[in-house]
Design an enzyme around this catalytic site. Structure first.
Site, short mmCIF file in Angstrom:
data_model
loop_
_atom_site.label_atom_id
_atom_site.label_comp_id
_atom_site.label_asym_id
_atom_site.label_seq_id
_atom_site.Cartn_x
_atom_site.Cartn_y
_atom_site.Cartn_z
N ASP A 63 21.03 21.18 13.96
CA ASP A 63 20.66 21.04 12.55
C ASP A 63 20.80 22.43 11.94
OD1 ASP A 63 19.37 20.96 10.12
OD2 ASP A 63 17.61 19.87 10.86
N VAL A 64 21.71 22.58 10.98
CA VAL A 64 21.99 23.93 10.47
C VAL A 64 20.84 24.52 9.63
CG1 VAL A 64 24.50 23.61 10.49
CG2 VAL A 64 23.22 23.12 8.39
N TYR A 155 23.76 20.80 -5.67
CA TYR A 155 24.99 20.99 -4.89
C TYR A 155 25.87 22.10 -5.50
CZ TYR A 155 29.29 19.37 -2.47
OH TYR A 155 30.44 19.28 -1.72
N1 LIG Z 1 34.47 15.17 0.55
C1 LIG Z 1 34.67 15.94 -0.49
O1 LIG Z 1 35.23 15.50 -1.50
C2 LIG Z 1 34.23 17.38 -0.50
C3 LIG Z 1 34.62 18.18 -1.55
C4 LIG Z 1 34.23 19.50 -1.57
C5 LIG Z 1 33.47 20.02 -0.53
N2 LIG Z 1 33.10 19.22 0.49
C6 LIG Z 1 32.29 19.82 1.55
O2 LIG Z 1 32.92 19.63 2.81
C7 LIG Z 1 31.92 19.58 3.83
C8 LIG Z 1 32.12 18.32 4.66
O3 LIG Z 1 31.96 17.19 3.83
P1 LIG Z 1 32.50 15.73 4.19
O4 LIG Z 1 33.10 15.18 2.96
O5 LIG Z 1 33.30 15.77 5.43
O6 LIG Z 1 31.10 14.99 4.41
P2 LIG Z 1 30.62 13.96 5.51
O7 LIG Z 1 29.35 13.41 4.97
O8 LIG Z 1 31.70 13.04 5.94
O9 LIG Z 1 30.28 14.92 6.76
C9 LIG Z 1 29.23 15.85 6.74
C10 LIG Z 1 28.75 16.07 8.16
O10 LIG Z 1 27.67 17.02 8.12
C11 LIG Z 1 26.65 16.57 8.99
N3 LIG Z 1 25.35 17.13 8.59
C12 LIG Z 1 24.57 16.78 7.53
N4 LIG Z 1 23.45 17.51 7.53
C13 LIG Z 1 23.52 18.35 8.58
C14 LIG Z 1 22.66 19.36 9.11
N5 LIG Z 1 21.48 19.64 8.54
N6 LIG Z 1 23.06 20.04 10.22
C15 LIG Z 1 24.24 19.75 10.81
N7 LIG Z 1 25.08 18.80 10.38
C16 LIG Z 1 24.72 18.11 9.27
C17 LIG Z 1 26.68 15.06 8.87
O11 LIG Z 1 26.03 14.43 9.96
C18 LIG Z 1 28.17 14.79 8.79
O12 LIG Z 1 28.74 14.60 10.08
C19 LIG Z 1 30.58 19.64 3.11
O13 LIG Z 1 30.10 20.96 3.10
C20 LIG Z 1 30.92 19.20 1.71
O14 LIG Z 1 30.00 19.67 0.76
C21 LIG Z 1 33.46 17.91 0.55
#
Ligand SMILES: NC(=O)c1ccc[n+]([C@@H]2O[C@H](COP(=O)([O-])OP(=O)(O)OC[C@H]3O[C@@H](n4cnc5c(N)ncnc54)[C@H](O)[C@@H]3O)[C@@H](O)[C@H]2O)c1
Length: 247
Positions: A63-64, A155
């Site tokens: 957990d980060v 966010y």
């Molecule tokens: N999907 C998009 O459009 C998008 C756009 C810009 C930025 N992002 C960023 O990219 C990153 C990944 O997003 P994604 O779309 O793959 O989301 P996702 O929800 O598919 O994956 C996020 C992962 O983070 C894990 N997670 C959540 N809380 C956590 C914690 N406290 N400790 C460790 N792991 C934890 C979850 O279990 C999940 O596996 C994020 O930082 C998100 O903000 C995503």
């Protein structure tokens, strides 16, 4: 040509989505990869899948928001693979709501996971990379941190904060040959965007000059570049992977 042969990487939040694509692309380029996530079962499965494809992978639940767990995560990579060369701070959650409806807990959770989580990861990786005198840290921000999104005061603040963290850390760590960069993805096809109302997603797509939603691999390829020696003279930068949205 494999860009990361002999290197070891940690990717937080890599049980699924962008993190999983990053872990897969880095492993495909020869890196040993620590797949880490708060979802321990998902991390185990992702690491097992990578190993089944012939890559070196290890699952470490983390957990980060937990300072000790993030320190232990960096150590686990060094203990298993001998080094920690690439740290990708990717874990994320959303708690979207307009300000009258957003609770303080919604705000704090998002700041804790994204901004504090990236700070803990940068600090823990920096500690080991300093001893090695090399390393690349990549923080996943968002185009929401550049432009601001309705319903995402938590966010957008966290993702803008990651840019400041990245630049300050890049200045501190440059003398140890450690580079720190950020990536700002636009809308990418993952569970996070699947959770958005279709109308909001359609509006976003209408404003993307390249005319499509991004794929997790689009982000992973930018991470690969920053992780590799191709980016040896690049630090403190932000790469937008957003199809031209908010350019
Ligand atoms: N999907 C998009 O459009 C998008 C756009 C810009 C930025 N992002 C960023 O990219 C990153 C990944 O997003 P994604 O779309 O793959 O989301 P996702 O929800 O598919 O994956 C996020 C992962 O983070 C894990 N997670 C959540 N809380 C956590 C914690 N406290 N400790 C460790 N792991 C934890 C979850 O279990 C999940 O596996 C994020 O930082 C998100 O903000 C995503």
């Amino acid at each position: 040509m494999k860009l990361l042969e002999g290197r070891a990487a940690v990717v937080t939040g890599s049980a699924q989505g962008i993190g999983l694509a990053v872990a897969t692309v880095l492993a495909g380029h020869g890196a040993s990869v620590v797949v880490s996530d708060i979802n321990a079962e998902g991390a185990e499965k992702a690491a097992a899948d990578l190993e089944a494809q012939g890559h070196r992978a290890l699952a470490v639940p983390c957990d980060v928001t937990d300072e000790r767990a993030v320190g232990a995560l960096a150590d686990a990579c060094r203990d298993a693979f001998g080094t920690l060369d690439v740290m990708v701070n990717n874990a994320g959650v959303t708690r979207d709501a307009s300000m009258p409806k957003m609770t303080l807990e919604d705000f704090r959770t998002v700041i804790d996971v994204h901004l504090q989580g990236a700070w803990l990861g940068t600090r823990a990786a920096g500690r080991l990379m300093r001893e090695q005198r090399r390393g690349s840290i990549i923080n996943i921000s968002s185009i929401s941190g550049k432009a601001g999104n309705f319903g995402q005061t938590n966010y957008s603040a966290a993702k803008a904060g990651i840019v400041g963290l990245t630049k300050a850390a890049a200045r501190e760590l440059a003398r140890h040959d450690i580079r720190v960069n950020a990536i700002q993805p636009g809308p990418i096809r993952t569970a996070m965007t699947a959770a958005m109302p279709p109308r909001v997603l359609e509006q976003m797509l209408a404003n993307i000059p390249l005319g499509r939603i991004g794929e997790p691999e689009d982000v992973a390829n930018a991470v690969l570049f920053l992780a590799s020696d191709l980016a040896a003279f690049i630090t403190g930068t932000v790469i937008e992977v957003a199809g031209g949205r908010h350019m």
